[in-house]
Write a protein that holds these residues in place. Structure first.
Motif, PDB file in Angstrom:
ATOM      1  N   ALA A 149      26.178  46.170  52.499  1.00  0.00           N
ATOM      2  CA  ALA A 149      26.609  46.791  51.241  1.00  0.00           C
ATOM      3  C   ALA A 149      28.123  46.982  51.199  1.00  0.00           C
ATOM      4  N   THR A 150      28.694  47.450  52.310  1.00  0.00           N
ATOM      5  CA  THR A 150      30.145  47.688  52.353  1.00  0.00           C
ATOM      6  C   THR A 150      30.909  46.377  52.177  1.00  0.00           C
ATOM      7  N   THR A 151      30.487  45.353  52.899  1.00  0.00           N
ATOM      8  CA  THR A 151      31.143  44.039  52.793  1.00  0.00           C
ATOM      9  C   THR A 151      30.967  43.460  51.394  1.00  0.00           C
ATOM     10  N   GLY A 152      29.752  43.579  50.848  1.00  0.00           N
ATOM     11  CA  GLY A 152      29.478  43.057  49.510  1.00  0.00           C
ATOM     12  C   GLY A 152      30.376  43.674  48.454  1.00  0.00           C
ATOM     13  N   PHE A 153      30.522  44.998  48.480  1.00  0.00           N
ATOM     14  CA  PHE A 153      31.333  45.669  47.462  1.00  0.00           C
ATOM     15  C   PHE A 153      32.833  45.535  47.733  1.00  0.00           C
ATOM     16  N   LEU A 154      33.209  45.336  48.989  1.00  0.00           N
ATOM     17  CA  LEU A 154      34.611  45.045  49.302  1.00  0.00           C
ATOM     18  C   LEU A 154      34.993  43.684  48.702  1.00  0.00           C
ATOM     19  N   PHE A 155      34.104  42.705  48.860  1.00  0.00           N
ATOM     20  CA  PHE A 155      34.332  41.376  48.280  1.00  0.00           C
ATOM     21  C   PHE A 155      34.401  41.449  46.757  1.00  0.00           C
ATOM     22  N   SER A 156      33.435  42.154  46.146  1.00  0.00           N
ATOM     23  CA  SER A 156      33.379  42.194  44.674  1.00  0.00           C
ATOM     24  C   SER A 156      34.579  42.938  44.083  1.00  0.00           C
ATOM     25  N   THR A 157      35.013  43.999  44.753  1.00  0.00           N
ATOM     26  CA  THR A 157      36.195  44.752  44.286  1.00  0.00           C
ATOM     27  C   THR A 157      37.432  43.873  44.352  1.00  0.00           C
ATOM     28  N   THR A 158      37.558  43.102  45.438  1.00  0.00           N
ATOM     29  CA  THR A 158      38.691  42.171  45.582  1.00  0.00           C
ATOM     30  C   THR A 158      38.691  41.151  44.455  1.00  0.00           C
ATOM     31  N   GLU A 159      37.520  40.583  44.157  1.00  0.00           N
ATOM     32  CA  GLU A 159      37.417  39.586  43.091  1.00  0.00           C
ATOM     33  C   GLU A 159      37.741  40.191  41.725  1.00  0.00           C
ATOM     34  N   ALA A 160      37.237  41.405  41.469  1.00  0.00           N
ATOM     35  CA  ALA A 160      37.493  42.066  40.177  1.00  0.00           C
ATOM     36  C   ALA A 160      38.984  42.362  40.002  1.00  0.00           C
ATOM     37  N   ILE A 161      39.639  42.797  41.068  1.00  0.00           N
ATOM     38  CA  ILE A 161      41.083  43.088  40.998  1.00  0.00           C
ATOM     39  C   ILE A 161      41.861  41.812  40.696  1.00  0.00           C
ATOM     40  N   ILE A 162      41.491  40.716  41.377  1.00  0.00           N
ATOM     41  CA  ILE A 162      42.174  39.425  41.140  1.00  0.00           C
ATOM     42  C   ILE A 162      42.020  38.991  39.680  1.00  0.00           C
ATOM     43  N   ILE A 163      40.795  39.088  39.151  1.00  0.00           N
ATOM     44  CA  ILE A 163      40.530  38.637  37.778  1.00  0.00           C
ATOM     45  C   ILE A 163      41.223  39.521  36.754  1.00  0.00           C
ATOM     46  N   PHE A 164      41.095  40.823  36.898  1.00  0.00           N
ATOM     47  CA  PHE A 164      41.555  41.727  35.836  1.00  0.00           C
ATOM     48  C   PHE A 164      43.009  42.156  35.960  1.00  0.00           C
ATOM     49  N   THR A 165      43.724  41.610  36.931  1.00  0.00           N
ATOM     50  CA  THR A 165      45.189  41.761  36.939  1.00  0.00           C
ATOM     51  C   THR A 165      45.857  40.530  36.315  1.00  0.00           C
ATOM     52  N   LEU A 166      45.036  39.524  35.931  1.00  0.00           N
ATOM     53  CA  LEU A 166      45.557  38.383  35.191  1.00  0.00           C
ATOM     54  C   LEU A 166      45.853  38.807  33.751  1.00  0.00           C
ATOM     55  N   PRO A 167      46.798  38.152  33.075  1.00  0.00           N
ATOM     56  CA  PRO A 167      47.071  38.491  31.669  1.00  0.00           C
ATOM     57  C   PRO A 167      46.010  37.888  30.739  1.00  0.00           C
ATOM     58  N   PHE A 168      45.440  38.725  29.880  1.00  0.00           N
ATOM     59  CA  PHE A 168      44.505  38.262  28.844  1.00  0.00           C
ATOM     60  C   PHE A 168      45.176  38.532  27.506  1.00  0.00           C
ATOM     61  N   CYS A 169      45.640  37.467  26.846  1.00  0.00           N
ATOM     62  CA  CYS A 169      46.439  37.685  25.639  1.00  0.00           C
ATOM     63  C   CYS A 169      46.047  36.763  24.488  1.00  0.00           C
ATOM     64  N   GLY A 170      44.976  35.991  24.684  1.00  0.00           N
ATOM     65  CA  GLY A 170      44.568  35.057  23.637  1.00  0.00           C
ATOM     66  C   GLY A 170      43.134  35.275  23.216  1.00  0.00           C
ATOM     67  N   PRO A 171      42.294  34.231  23.253  1.00  0.00           N
ATOM     68  CA  PRO A 171      40.880  34.349  22.874  1.00  0.00           C
ATOM     69  C   PRO A 171      40.157  35.353  23.772  1.00  0.00           C
ATOM     70  N   ASN A 172      39.194  36.055  23.216  1.00  0.00           N
ATOM     71  CA  ASN A 172      38.459  37.057  23.998  1.00  0.00           C
ATOM     72  C   ASN A 172      36.944  36.819  23.991  1.00  0.00           C
ATOM     73  N   GLU A 173      36.520  35.599  23.627  1.00  0.00           N
ATOM     74  CA  GLU A 173      35.084  35.276  23.602  1.00  0.00           C
ATOM     75  C   GLU A 173      34.654  34.721  24.957  1.00  0.00           C
ATOM     76  N   VAL A 174      33.854  35.509  25.684  1.00  0.00           N
ATOM     77  CA  VAL A 174      33.348  35.098  26.992  1.00  0.00           C
ATOM     78  C   VAL A 174      32.122  34.209  26.780  1.00  0.00           C
ATOM     79  N   LYS A 175      32.156  33.002  27.333  1.00  0.00           N
ATOM     80  CA  LYS A 175      31.035  32.067  27.155  1.00  0.00           C
ATOM     81  C   LYS A 175      29.909  32.387  28.130  1.00  0.00           C
ATOM     82  N   HIS A 176      29.355  33.573  27.965  1.00  0.00           N
ATOM     83  CA  HIS A 176      28.302  34.052  28.860  1.00  0.00           C
ATOM     84  C   HIS A 176      27.706  35.321  28.259  1.00  0.00           C
TER      85      HIS A 176
END
Length: 314
Positions: A149-176
């Motif tokens: 559990a600790t490793t799983g959430f450490l990995f997911s937190t790292t991935e979320a930080i990488i994704i959501f520190t990117l700039p989102f400034c254009g289209p906002n429609e997630v294809k999912h």
């Protein structure tokens, strides 16, 4: 000047199932039924293992934790997906999207590692039966779950930080129909190449390394089982692994396609179908396979049902 004129995204539109406008209500009803059955089945498995002392062994301890993790995993995704079938505006806030991704991927990574731990448990049980009680005592089992559990959430937190520190400034429609890695990377108006390499490494470690560990465990198990002189003994040894193997094949098959396959090789409908299998079918498969194929669980369920019927008569 270009930077100043760009709009900062504060919410995302989840476009999953948008290609089926006439099927929104039927899909809502079908998925609601599947989700209800999934919740009930997993709760029954957890309760049965908790109450029946004959199931208080490592294999069923890990199964109950996996069922709990699968239940939490679906709670993060499915209620919002079902609500979006009935909503005109299928939006999720920026913070809500980041939170969903972090928790969803945390439980997904945990599940992969729990399945690897369960493979190791089967290996110790069959290949080292005399040392099983020592190698898989309660303390070791608890530490293995905590580490997963600790490793799983450490990995997911790292991935979320990488994704959501990117700039989102254009289209906002997630294809999912949920906030996942590849669809959000497509929307970002900037790249973090090192971050993307880290995400690929995490995906490789979680999916390939976990699956390879399970594969190695079963190669060693098969080597030991084939040395058993009687056919009945071989059948009994393999039968304790069958349920786990079925869940592993479906779980890692879907995970491999989603997180290790080429990102642009699937259409929206194909991605949606594969993810539905991963997020709805696998959590349902786990309790069904173990209850239908496992005699210990079947006996415990019958005892529980017998006790409840006796209580009602009294």
């Amino acid at each position: 000047m270009g930077r100043e004129n760009q709009t900062v995204v504060t919410e995302f539109i989840l476009a999953g199932f948008s290609n089926f406008p006439d099927l929104q209500v039927p899909l809502f009803l079908v998925f609601s039924l599947i989700y209800l059955v999934t919740l009930i089945a997993n709760i029954i498995i957890i309760t049965t293992i908790r109450l029946d002392r004959s199931l208080h062994i490592p294999m069923y301890f890990f199964l109950s934790i996996l069922s709990f993790s699968e239940t939490c995993y679906t709670l993060v995704i499915i209620p919002n997906m079902l609500a979006n079938f009935l909503r005109e505006k299928k939006t999720i806030s920026f913070i809500g999207c980041a939170t969903q991704m972090c928790i969803f991927l945390g439980f997904a990574c945990t599940n992969c590692m729990l399945l690897a731990v369960m493979g190791y448990d089967r290996y110790v049980s069959i290949c080292k039966p005399l040392r099983y009680q020592i190698l898989m005592n309660q303390s070791v089992c608890t530490k293995l779950v905590a580490c997963s559990a600790t490793t799983g959430f450490l990995f997911s937190t790292t991935e979320a930080i990488i994704i959501f520190t990117l700039p989102f400034c254009g289209p906002n429609e997630v294809k999912h129909f949920l906030c996942d890695l590849a669809p959000l990377l497509e929307l970002a108006c900037g790249r973090n190449y090192i971050g993307e390499i880290v995400i690929n490494i995490i995906s490789f470690v979680v999916v390939i390394c976990s699956f390879s560990f399970i594969l190695l465990s079963y190669i060693l198990i098969a080597n030991t089982v084939l040395k058993i002189p009687t056919t009945a003994g071989k059948r009994k040894a393999f039968s304790t692994c069958a349920s786990h193997l079925i869940v592993v094949v479906v779980h890692f098959g879907c995970a491999g396609i989603i997180y290790l396959g080429p990102k642009s090789s699937y259409t929206l409908d194909e991605t949606t179908f594969i993810t539905v299998s991963y997020t709805m079918v696998t959590p349902l498969l786990n309790p069904l396979v173990y209850s239908l194929r496992n005699k210990d669980v079947q006996i415990a369920l019958k005892k529980s049902l017998g006790k409840s019927s006796c209580t009602q008569r009294m």
